[in-house]
Design an enzyme around this catalytic site. Structure first.
Site, PDB file in Angstrom:
ATOM      1  N   THR C  92       0.762  -1.196   0.011  1.00  0.00           N
ATOM      2  CA  THR C  92       0.091   0.075   0.302  1.00  0.00           C
ATOM      3  C   THR C  92       0.831   1.279  -0.080  1.00  0.00           C
ATOM      4  OG1 THR C  92      -2.134  -1.347   1.101  1.00  0.00           O
ATOM      5  CG2 THR C  92      -1.721   1.286   0.744  1.00  0.00           C
ATOM      6  N   LYS C 168      -7.101   1.525  -3.757  1.00  0.00           N
ATOM      7  CA  LYS C 168      -6.616   0.247  -2.207  1.00  0.00           C
ATOM      8  C   LYS C 168      -6.428   1.499  -1.436  1.00  0.00           C
ATOM      9  CE  LYS C 168      -5.055  -2.106   1.264  1.00  0.00           C
ATOM     10  NZ  LYS C 168      -4.236  -2.410   1.636  1.00  0.00           N
ATOM     11  N   LYS C 237      -1.270   6.445   8.775  1.00  0.00           N
ATOM     12  CA  LYS C 237      -0.426   6.206   7.671  1.00  0.00           C
ATOM     13  C   LYS C 237      -0.956   6.068   6.126  1.00  0.00           C
ATOM     14  CE  LYS C 237       1.324   3.418   4.535  1.00  0.00           C
ATOM     15  NZ  LYS C 237       1.159   1.697   3.918  1.00  0.00           N
TER      16      LYS C 237
END
Lengths: 289, 289, 289, 289
Positions: C92, C168, C237
């Site tokens: 990711t 994503k 994050k």
């Protein structure tokens, strides 16, 4: 004093000239040559290289942002060979960079002072900047004459250079906050049949005297954003610095988040190169005005 | 002039006394009797009833909020029998209420003026209020001597009474915005090793002169919120008025939404009766300070 | 197929094992040696170096974040000497990194595919990941057997690798959004005398079936955040990736800004290493619960 | 059972028909006569007056909002003369209204049950509503056969009627939250070169099954908002109910504040009568799409 001066944008040129006018000897460096020639005509000498600038007693730098400071000045080799006793970084950069810079300079025996300023180029030209200074007391004493040449007042903010950067970032965060607040109020006024200029007149004569509301407020009531005194894209840069500082210190700043989104919308609508006051277009767009 | 005065809270008492001092004849009414007795001792007469107050040439009212104005004064019977030519509503109420009130008064041949004020009780006692006045020009002329007795300056904001309420609500929205902004900056400063008081000193001597930053900022840096000059719960009332006005005018005010949530959190944490500056506790709670 | 596999965290190990189980030959690399030994015991070979891994036909990488990918794999020398025809980055990471990586790989004649996945380690171990894949069609075809070994379904999202990363990031943004929404509702319920667990039971049986509301909602109603299935700090994050992608594309995402502030508050209060569901502590703190 | 049914909008008509179909005797009342005639044709009798409806054993009401319920049903005289043992209010109203209503009904010896429902008119017509019911246990027992006729499942949420309203408001808050989240993600996708429909396909097959994402998401990816299944202006009404409930319970709901502003912007841009999915136009406007 023998001063190296790095970074001759609009602010840097005005500040370097104040040092020259106060009788200091100034070696200037800039990435592009034209501003160097301009300052040399005013009495400066050309440093030639960054190392040349770091050959002076004290180095003052006024660069664009973290990235430029990092790539040009946080250089082991440059600092290892520097003669300068002190480096005064007057740019608006992150406290995180100040901490890295202070540590790196210390390893090379160079004092590091953070001294960002409040005021635009006209204020700098008149020597009326407010200098927000932090660093070891002895270093602040050493460079005090330079600050006197450039500013109306020096504000000592402690031993930790990062504190001065936090202060500058906070000031700009408050500035953008005030502009967003008036922008929303002006949109409400306009949609409700109240002349925003009449509202502004009341406010600046009562609760909110001073340059911020009058200056940016006036641009907002006229919806006139050029020429840009403070570019909107730079405002976003500074709000992002506030958010990054908040992130590092684990301090949520929801108002800064809101400002970021308003500024980003203004940029998406083509206002990035206009004055910060163009953040008001976002409030108007929200209301379909 | 023969004036009826309705609502003798802290602001109302100070304003009514200014009218007496300027030589006007004042008939006072208040829900509870003690303030009436106080003003009678100062030279007023007791109106006895609301109808008594509306028997004067001009009625000034200074009540708590929309609900109280609605239930006491927007009364068909009261207005049908009123002698007063003009009703000046100086409370901080919604523009929507001003519109309903103006329409209702017009049906009964009474002029309606909205004239909310900027300034707290001490400012009112000194006759230094800023009077934000809107209504038909002839009505504003008629009551100008009263405004002169109570204020330092009258700001005429047009023929539509609601505009004056929008102006007052906007001013208070900007006030709370400034306090939230400084609160967030102060939390960032504290968590980053910068003394918030030092930050405040810089700001009030540069970008942000005037009473707001200095006054509320000082309370925030001291984290001292009593006695309350402006109760936090009243700040929420005014922000809710801004949101309601925005809703009516279809103007989103995301900063007002943020203020509402900050104030509500402060109330949930027990700060509702403290000064508005206690909104800063929310910023500190967010950061775990 | 001869596959290099870089990055043997919890996800990487589970995915590499699926490749082994499907009969592929796998050379593994990891910064720390223990996971390498573990996979060798399962039938992999040790690549020894990154160059060793890039000696295979196809390289799959599953590293922590942009910074690690940048420093380990976006290396001119490594790519210049690589034998691999294709590099599949399943981490990711930001769309900006995908764009830089695709350009750099192209210069060295290597196909670059972005293929982040939906699912945690248990899902990976069962080969039930959803693979969000983007890149040149020929490259996607080449690596299709690997995706079949690792996932329940491959979602082709076009020729531009960055699109898969946007997908994503968007999925995780929606995930955190749902959790924040339920957190706020649960705080309202609790403060209003409604059992949050009863509310959750209604919701998951009507509007919101599926694993997200049931799973995270259950942790929220129990206020039980350990062990962490998805660490809260990782959630921040990913929200920061969404904000950065929004910034690059000039798309304000005010809900992502709100999530960032809620998560940052949770971290400031010590919940960073707990499960993402601990974002609900922020809603409770706001309400003084 | 002998049932009075008040309020024959789209939902009310479908629900009353289900009662008829289950063999109950239903006396209907509606402000406008056409729906009454329609239901009489289906086997109901016309109550004639509200008092007529309250002459039945149990009264079910399905009115538009707090204001209508307050003005029509919270009437001392009506309740004093009522024969009904129980009043079941199935509308989406505020918990504050539920508390006032329960108190008022109790004074007149009438049981008050709050039973808002999840599901639109087609779901109501099929008898598949989820009934969120709260009130005294004996009252819930009494009206259970009615709920069975109208719903697929009854969710008992305790003795306090207000709890059922909190549950319904929470459900709609989560619904709008999910739509805003997908709207922002879809804007990011579109601006980043990812087809929002492809993103939606992934999400609904993985993290987010169920009707909400698929249904509203589909409208968003098609930017098609008519006919309105759930009017956007009603969505704002429900978010305002959530904010009011939060205000009463001192629970800040920043996500609800954000939704309110997004919806208000959509209304300012002319989307109030379109489907709730039109909230996505706000995300697109922000990004200049």
């Amino acid at each position: 004093m023998d001063v190296g001066f790095i970074g001759l944008g609009g602010m840097g040129r005005a500040m370097a000239r104040r040092l020259l006018a106060a009788g200091h000897s100034v070696r200037v460096w800039n990435r592009s040559p034209a501003p160097v020639a301009e300052l040399v005509a005013d009495g400066a000498t050309a440093a030639g290289t960054l190392a040349g600038a770091f050959g002076a007693q004290v180095v003052v730098s006024m660069l664009a942002d973290d990235r430029v400071v990092e790539s040009l000045l946080l250089d082991e080799e440059l600092l290892a060979e520097a003669q300068a006793a002190t480096h005064v970084n007057m740019a608006t950069v992150s406290p995180a960079l100040a901490r890295r810079a202070a540590e790196l300079h210390a390893r090379h025996g160079i004092g590091y002072v953070a001294a960002p300023v409040l005021g635009r180029t006209d204020v700098a030209a008149a020597g009326n900047l407010n200098v927000l200074a932090a660093g070891p007391a002895a270093e602040l004493d050493r460079v005090a004459p330079l600050f006197e040449a450039m500013g109306r007042r020096t504000w000592p903010l402690g031993e930790d250079p990062a504190a001065a950067n936090v202060a500058k970032i906070s000031a700009n965060f408050l500035l953008v906050s005030a502009i967003e607040a008036f922008s929303e109020a002006a949109a409400l006024a306009e949609a409700s049949g109240l002349d925003p200029a009449a509202l502004l007149a009341v406010l600046t004569d009562s609760l909110f005297p001073g340059p911020v509301y009058a200056g940016y407020g006036g641009m907002i009531t006229r919806q006139s954003f050029e020429p840009a005194g403070f570019r909107l894209a730079l405002g976003l840069k500074d709000v992002n610095l506030a958010l990054a500082a908040g992130s590092d210190a684990e301090v949520p700043l929801p108002l800064a988040s809101l400002l970021r989104d308003s500024l980003l919308q203004a940029i998406a609508h083509g206002h990035g190169e206009q004055d910060l006051a163009a953040i008001s277009t976002t409030s108007r767009t929200r209301a379909g005005i």
